[in-house]
Design an enzyme around this catalytic site. Structure first.
Site, PDB file in Angstrom:
ATOM      1  CE1 TYR A  29      -3.394  -2.791   0.387  1.00 31.41           C
ATOM      2  CE2 TYR A  29      -2.073  -3.471   2.267  1.00 31.41           C
ATOM      3  CZ  TYR A  29      -3.065  -3.729   1.345  1.00 31.41           C
ATOM      4  OH  TYR A  29      -3.718  -4.922   1.375  1.00 31.41           O
ATOM      5  CE1 TYR A 157      -7.314  -6.781   2.812  1.00 30.51           C
ATOM      6  CE2 TYR A 157      -6.313  -8.518   4.135  1.00 30.51           C
ATOM      7  CZ  TYR A 157      -6.276  -7.668   3.055  1.00 30.51           C
ATOM      8  OH  TYR A 157      -5.215  -7.712   2.187  1.00 30.51           O
ATOM      9  CG  ASP A 258      -9.994 -15.448   5.808  1.00 30.75           C
ATOM     10  OD1 ASP A 258      -8.991 -15.985   6.309  1.00 30.75           O
ATOM     11  OD2 ASP A 258      -9.954 -14.442   5.074  1.00 30.75           O
ATOM     12  CE  LYS A 287      -2.650 -12.235   7.910  1.00 34.33           C
ATOM     13  NZ  LYS A 287      -1.739 -11.166   7.552  1.00 34.33           N
TER      14      LYS A 287
HETATM   15  N1  PLP Z   1      -7.571 -13.312   5.160  1.00 36.45           N
HETATM   16  C1  PLP Z   1      -7.370 -12.623   6.292  1.00 36.45           C
HETATM   17  C2  PLP Z   1      -8.349 -12.753   7.416  1.00 36.45           C
HETATM   18  C3  PLP Z   1      -6.254 -11.790   6.435  1.00 36.45           C
HETATM   19  O1  PLP Z   1      -6.071 -11.101   7.568  1.00 36.45           O
HETATM   20  C4  PLP Z   1      -5.348 -11.716   5.348  1.00 36.45           C
HETATM   21  C5  PLP Z   1      -4.175 -10.840   5.433  1.00 36.45           C
HETATM   22  O2  PLP Z   1      -4.066  -9.963   6.270  1.00 36.45           O
HETATM   23  C6  PLP Z   1      -5.590 -12.437   4.188  1.00 36.45           C
HETATM   24  C7  PLP Z   1      -6.721 -13.249   4.121  1.00 36.45           C
HETATM   25  C8  PLP Z   1      -4.653 -12.372   3.025  1.00 36.45           C
HETATM   26  O3  PLP Z   1      -3.472 -13.047   3.326  1.00 36.45           O
HETATM   27  P1  PLP Z   1      -2.146 -12.768   2.488  1.00 36.45           P
HETATM   28  O4  PLP Z   1      -1.700 -11.385   2.848  1.00 36.45           O
HETATM   29  O5  PLP Z   1      -1.194 -13.836   2.951  1.00 36.45           O
HETATM   30  O6  PLP Z   1      -2.488 -12.900   1.055  1.00 36.45           O
END
Ligand code: PLP
Length: 442
Positions: A29, A157, A258, A287
């Site tokens: 960003y 997100y 997620d 992560k």
């Molecule tokens: N899903 C969630 C809940 C996240 O917090 C993030 C990243 O912050 C992602 C998906 C995307 O992951 P990446 O940055 O490894 O593509």
């Protein structure tokens, strides 16, 4: 094209590598014409980030939720070295290897019983893409192609790729710019009940209504269980997930959790869904999966989805990244998950939770602080104004800690190994910078 190597870029790099990198490399960003300060890092170890000028910062970010064991952990280093001796990478199409099978078995064992099938992806965003694709392909396979839209709650997100962006918060999120060209999804209000609040039926009413009228076109509901991360660092009550799961069942809609950010202990349970006792059809992990060593994610699903896709035309799931199940990444992930399970992680996260509650309490007295909230190893101070993204990181670095706020949120999610004195320094800095932020207007 004539190639001159080393050429002008290399010479510019050798002259002043920071000026070179500022002019040529995108950061997350970031602007190529108005770069903000980036701090050059020499090495990382344990809870510390060491800058090139010798300053050692206590890390409050765990490199965006991932470095749960601290940096340069000997067990993870050894796992990477061991795997390197045998095989750094090999394609996963038509070939397989024990490290991938081992990690799949581990993930199946530590997640709820129905989740029996594992797709290894490259990043959290790709894990979400894969989950969405699975849901849509499942309904194609059932002869129900009209079920192609996603339903989600606001303030979420899920990543920066296009399908993931389409389910990020459409207003407050980072992807407003692309709204016109993203697939149109259904959004309902995010739950307002906090983790320990009494249940309010108003929180589920809009979803209930929407599913009653449009359920036939919804492939899946996707959301972050209990903690909405980069969309606003919001925590909500487990009952919402139970009510939602019942509605999904009634309307035959798939449920996708997620847990890219919340997985592997961050909220005080190994997975945030355990706060609610709800099992999704599809689960995204990433992560902390590798302890923050390298990029790897996984999308798990149940037999209904996996067999549903596989037993119908074209008989295969249509996704296959080049670096799928990279042996180095899966070996480090295996070591990281084992290290977590063998550690007293629950006690450590509970101690961090208590330290955050105690240390951040003074923030609640500040007139421009709207809310202070803590869950597991996540501490959030929400201001009534945006945080200055040039001054705030500098103020934290001056105080010997690394914290990177966003929007109006100053938040931390430290490595689980953070001792109490370091955590106290971190929260003291948050209180001081939160106070300063009140004077930064304009
Ligand atoms: N899903 C969630 C809940 C996240 O917090 C993030 C990243 O912050 C992602 C998906 C995307 O992951 P990446 O940055 O490894 O593509």
């Amino acid at each position: 094209m004539t190639i001159a190597y080393p050429g002008a870029a290399t010479r510019a790099l050798e002259h002043d590598w920071l000026a070179f990198e500022r002019a040529h490399i995108w950061h997350p960003y970031s602007s190529m014409t108005r770069p903000v300060t980036t701090y050059p890092v020499r090495r990382t170890e344990g809870i510390h980030i060491e800058l090139e000028d010798g300053r050692r910062l206590i890390d409050g970010m765990a490199s965006w939720w991932s470095v749960i064991h601290g940096y340069s952990h000997p067990v993870l280093n050894a796992a990477a070295r061991r795997q390197l001796e045998d095989m750094a990478h090999v394609m996963f199409g038509g070939l397989t290897h024990r490290p991938a099978a081992r990690l799949a078995a581990t993930l199946i064992d530590i997640t709820p019983e129905p989740l029996q099938h594992v797709f290894f992806a490259d990043s959290g965003s790709v894990a979400v893409e894969v989950a969405i694709k699975m849901a849509i392909q499942y309904w194609f396979a059932q002869g129900r192609p009209e079920r192609s839209r996603l339903l989600t709650i606001r303030s979420g997100y899920h990543g920066d790729t296009f399908a993931a962006m389409s389910v990020c918060d459409p207003q407050g999120g980072m992807h407003q710019l692309f709204t016109g060209i993203l697939p149109k999804q259904h959004f309902t209000r995010a739950p307002t009940c906090r983790v320990d609040d009494d249940w309010s039926d108003a929180d589920i009413a809009e979803i209930r209504e929407l599913l009653a009228h449009r359920g036939h076109e919804v492939a899946a509901v996707i959301l972050e269980p209990i903690v909405q991360g980069a969309g606003g660092m919001r925590f909500y009550c487990p009952r919402f997930l139970r009510e939602l799961a019942t509605l999904c069942e009634q309307h035959e809609v798939l449920l996708i959790f997620d847990e890219v950010a919340t997985g592997f202990g961050r909220t005080g349970e190994l997975f945030a869904m355990e706060h609610a006792g709800v099992v999704p059809d599809i689960l995204c992990l990433g992560k902390a999966l590798t302890g923050g060593y390298m990029t790897l994610a996984a999308t798990l699903t149940n037999a209904r989805v996996a067999h549903g896709i596989s037993d119908a035309d074209p008989g295969v799931f249509m996704h296959g990244p080049t670096f799928m199940a990279n042996p180095l990444a899966v070996s480090v992930a295996q070591a990281s998950v084992e290290l977590l399970l063998e550690s007293p992680w629950q006690a450590r996260v509970a101690e961090i939770e208590a330290g955050l509650r105690h240390g951040l309490a003074p923030c609640a007295e500040l007139p421009h602080v709207r809310d202070v909230r803590v869950l597991g190893a996540i501490g959030v101070v929400e201001l009534d104004r945006p945080v200055d993204m040039q001054r705030a990181p500098a103020a934290f670095v001056e105080r010997g800690v690394w914290v990177r706020p966003f929007r109006n949120l100053i938040y931390v999610m430290p490595p689980y190994i953070m001792p109490s004195d370091a955590l106290a320094q971190l929260t003291r800095a948050m209180v001081e910078v939160a106070a300063l932020a009140g004077e930064w207007e304009g």
